[in-house]
Design an enzyme around this catalytic site. Structure first.
Site, PDB file in Angstrom:
ATOM      1  N   ILE A  97       6.219  11.445  -1.962  1.00 19.28           N
ATOM      2  CA  ILE A  97       4.795  12.564  -2.126  1.00 19.28           C
ATOM      3  C   ILE A  97       4.832  13.349  -0.921  1.00 19.28           C
ATOM      4  O   ILE A  97       4.632  12.705   0.355  1.00 19.28           O
ATOM      5  CB  ILE A  97       3.738  11.524  -1.918  1.00 19.28           C
ATOM      6  CG1 ILE A  97       3.494  10.797  -3.295  1.00 19.28           C
ATOM      7  CG2 ILE A  97       2.186  12.477  -1.848  1.00 19.28           C
ATOM      8  CD1 ILE A  97       2.121  10.034  -3.392  1.00 19.28           C
ATOM      9  N   TYR A 143      -1.373   5.622   2.979  1.00 16.80           N
ATOM     10  CA  TYR A 143      -0.917   4.291   1.989  1.00 16.80           C
ATOM     11  C   TYR A 143      -1.781   3.212   2.333  1.00 16.80           C
ATOM     12  O   TYR A 143      -2.239   2.699   1.354  1.00 16.80           O
ATOM     13  CB  TYR A 143       0.540   4.338   2.191  1.00 16.80           C
ATOM     14  CG  TYR A 143       1.289   5.139   1.623  1.00 16.80           C
ATOM     15  CD1 TYR A 143       1.247   5.717   0.419  1.00 16.80           C
ATOM     16  CD2 TYR A 143       2.308   6.105   2.292  1.00 16.80           C
ATOM     17  CE1 TYR A 143       2.039   6.810  -0.267  1.00 16.80           C
ATOM     18  CE2 TYR A 143       3.176   7.195   1.695  1.00 16.80           C
ATOM     19  CZ  TYR A 143       3.014   7.437   0.448  1.00 16.80           C
ATOM     20  OH  TYR A 143       3.542   8.364  -0.061  1.00 16.80           O
TER      21      TYR A 143
END
Length: 173
Positions: A97, A143
């Protein structure tokens, strides 16, 4: 800011993926790595044959985040044998990402992550996993905020430099 659209990438997007891949990786890691190591990695990881092979792999999916006609980020996920390490049939790997630095803190990464989560749910996966450089605090915080926990480490080689990636996963309901 205009709205961000996430589209699945196809072979027609090869040059866009190469361009945004090189730009975002360089923006993220150039300050911490030698120019020579960066050049070698970018050439190896984003050459036409490699990206074409990855795009044609039925177990890998690319998505591009667009702001009007401008690509501002991308996502690559892998299932099955396309996964870089675990290759667990019950998992989906988020391999990449990346978001242009101009679009950090504009929720583009969250939209790309949400796309990965949707794919994992549609494929009935038990968990998502990824590796993230231990010094990439922005990514680690992102995350963790999204419910990932550390479960292991591995070495990522950039040129001759061995860097430690934290392996993280999120178990899905």
């Amino acid at each position: 800011m205009t709205s961000i659209i996430i589209n699945k990438a196809s072979s027609e997007d090869l040059e866009t993926l190469q361009s945004i891949g090189k730009q975002t990786f360089a923006e993220t890691f150039s300050a911490d790595n030698s120019e020579e190591a960066m050049k070698e990695y970018l050439e190896k990881s984003f050459n036409t044959e490699k990206i074409k092979t990855e795009l044609n792999n039925p177990d890998s999916f690319f998505f591009i985040a667009w702001e009007e006609d401008n690509p501002v980020g991308y996502l690559k996920v892998n299932s099955g044998k396309a996964q870089t390490e675990l290759q667990d049939e019950t998992s989906l790997e988020i391999e990449r990402i990346y978001v242009k630095s101009s679009h950090h803190s504009k929720k583009v990464g969250q939209l790309l992550y949400d796309q990965a989560l949707e794919i994992a749910q549609n494929l009935k996966k038990s968990y998502l996993w990824l590796g993230v450089w231990e010094k990439n605090l922005r990514a680690l915080n992102f995350y963790r905020k999204n419910g990932f926990i550390e479960f292991d480490k591995h070495i990522f080689r950039l040129g001759t430099d061995e860097q430690t990636d934290l392996m993280m996963k999120k178990v899905l309901e």
